[in-house]
Design a protein around this motif. Sequence first.
Motif, PDB file in Angstrom:
ATOM      1  N   LEU A  11       4.940  -6.768   5.716  1.00  0.00           N
ATOM      2  CA  LEU A  11       3.687  -6.714   4.962  1.00  0.00           C
ATOM      3  C   LEU A  11       3.111  -5.292   4.966  1.00  0.00           C
ATOM      4  O   LEU A  11       2.613  -4.816   3.943  1.00  0.00           O
ATOM      5  CB  LEU A  11       2.665  -7.700   5.539  1.00  0.00           C
ATOM      6  CG  LEU A  11       1.311  -7.756   4.822  1.00  0.00           C
ATOM      7  CD1 LEU A  11       1.495  -8.171   3.360  1.00  0.00           C
ATOM      8  CD2 LEU A  11       0.375  -8.696   5.528  1.00  0.00           C
ATOM      9  N   THR A  12       3.195  -4.628   6.097  1.00  0.00           N
ATOM     10  CA  THR A  12       2.714  -3.248   6.188  1.00  0.00           C
ATOM     11  C   THR A  12       3.491  -2.339   5.253  1.00  0.00           C
ATOM     12  O   THR A  12       2.905  -1.527   4.523  1.00  0.00           O
ATOM     13  CB  THR A  12       2.825  -2.733   7.640  1.00  0.00           C
ATOM     14  OG1 THR A  12       2.036  -3.575   8.492  1.00  0.00           O
ATOM     15  CG2 THR A  12       2.337  -1.293   7.755  1.00  0.00           C
ATOM     16  N   CYS A  15       2.499  -3.095   1.628  1.00  0.00           N
ATOM     17  CA  CYS A  15       1.165  -2.559   1.331  1.00  0.00           C
ATOM     18  C   CYS A  15       1.194  -1.040   1.184  1.00  0.00           C
ATOM     19  O   CYS A  15       0.534  -0.486   0.297  1.00  0.00           O
ATOM     20  CB  CYS A  15       0.170  -2.969   2.417  1.00  0.00           C
ATOM     21  SG  CYS A  15      -0.311  -4.700   2.307  1.00  0.00           S
ATOM     22  N   PHE A  18       2.846  -0.317  -2.164  1.00  0.00           N
ATOM     23  CA  PHE A  18       1.983  -0.690  -3.275  1.00  0.00           C
ATOM     24  C   PHE A  18       0.761   0.224  -3.396  1.00  0.00           C
ATOM     25  O   PHE A  18       0.504   0.797  -4.446  1.00  0.00           O
ATOM     26  CB  PHE A  18       1.527  -2.148  -3.157  1.00  0.00           C
ATOM     27  CG  PHE A  18       0.630  -2.568  -4.284  1.00  0.00           C
ATOM     28  CD1 PHE A  18       1.149  -2.848  -5.533  1.00  0.00           C
ATOM     29  CD2 PHE A  18      -0.740  -2.642  -4.108  1.00  0.00           C
ATOM     30  CE1 PHE A  18       0.328  -3.207  -6.594  1.00  0.00           C
ATOM     31  CE2 PHE A  18      -1.584  -2.998  -5.147  1.00  0.00           C
ATOM     32  CZ  PHE A  18      -1.039  -3.280  -6.394  1.00  0.00           C
ATOM     33  N   PHE A  19      -0.011   0.365  -2.308  1.00  0.00           N
ATOM     34  CA  PHE A  19      -1.269   1.101  -2.403  1.00  0.00           C
ATOM     35  C   PHE A  19      -1.100   2.621  -2.437  1.00  0.00           C
ATOM     36  O   PHE A  19      -1.917   3.321  -3.016  1.00  0.00           O
ATOM     37  CB  PHE A  19      -2.215   0.700  -1.262  1.00  0.00           C
ATOM     38  CG  PHE A  19      -2.752  -0.691  -1.440  1.00  0.00           C
ATOM     39  CD1 PHE A  19      -3.617  -0.984  -2.481  1.00  0.00           C
ATOM     40  CD2 PHE A  19      -2.376  -1.711  -0.589  1.00  0.00           C
ATOM     41  CE1 PHE A  19      -4.099  -2.264  -2.663  1.00  0.00           C
ATOM     42  CE2 PHE A  19      -2.861  -2.996  -0.759  1.00  0.00           C
ATOM     43  CZ  PHE A  19      -3.724  -3.279  -1.795  1.00  0.00           C
ATOM     44  N   TYR A  23      -0.063   1.498  -7.003  1.00  0.00           N
ATOM     45  CA  TYR A  23      -1.477   1.448  -7.372  1.00  0.00           C
ATOM     46  C   TYR A  23      -1.995   2.834  -7.747  1.00  0.00           C
ATOM     47  O   TYR A  23      -2.682   3.012  -8.755  1.00  0.00           O
ATOM     48  CB  TYR A  23      -2.302   0.856  -6.224  1.00  0.00           C
ATOM     49  CG  TYR A  23      -3.776   0.822  -6.494  1.00  0.00           C
ATOM     50  CD1 TYR A  23      -4.322  -0.154  -7.336  1.00  0.00           C
ATOM     51  CD2 TYR A  23      -4.640   1.756  -5.928  1.00  0.00           C
ATOM     52  CE1 TYR A  23      -5.677  -0.192  -7.594  1.00  0.00           C
ATOM     53  CE2 TYR A  23      -5.993   1.721  -6.179  1.00  0.00           C
ATOM     54  CZ  TYR A  23      -6.508   0.745  -7.012  1.00  0.00           C
ATOM     55  OH  TYR A  23      -7.846   0.722  -7.266  1.00  0.00           O
TER      56      TYR A  23
END
Length: 186
Positions: A11-12, A15, A18-19, A23
């Motif tokens: 998950l880290t 993220c 993605f971020f 993003y």
Amino acid sequence: MKKHIIPAIRLTVVCIVFFCGIYTLAIWTIAQLAPGKGEGLTISDSGKTYHVNVGQAFTSDRYFWSRPSAVDYNAAGSGGSNKGPSNPEYLATIAARIDTFLAHNPGIERAQIPSDLVTASGSGLDPHISVQAAEVQVARIANERNFTEDAISQLVASNTEKPLFGLFGTERINVLKLNLALDKLR
């Protein structure tokens, strides 16, 4: 324990990708489509470049005054005063602003002063004032520049921005644009 650590690491990583990547790239791409390409809106006049969307200090009687700023118009650190309407220090600041305005605008009654001329905005960088805030300054500027009040009022009217789609917001005036137009009046 392994059952919880591996999903947390996955998950880290997701993220971070993605971020920090997807993003950020999406926001940058959208900004490139906006006026100013994400750098802010600027106007060049007489060899100087001004940022239109950041409030600026105008204190001369020859110009329309801006909305006060709690951060001295420092765009690097926007913010309000964070003082409530019953705070004695805040009330003293407002009273001083009212007294200053009345001293520079003879003939104006205390009740005629719009709140946006004596209170700072939440960001401290609002580049706009209300139409009423501009109109209450017309007599002073006409007197200082030897123009008729009608000429200054027409300038105010021609620089009034309408609400978005005629629905969202109120009529307002960008003080920088108005003062640049005022300098071009001869």
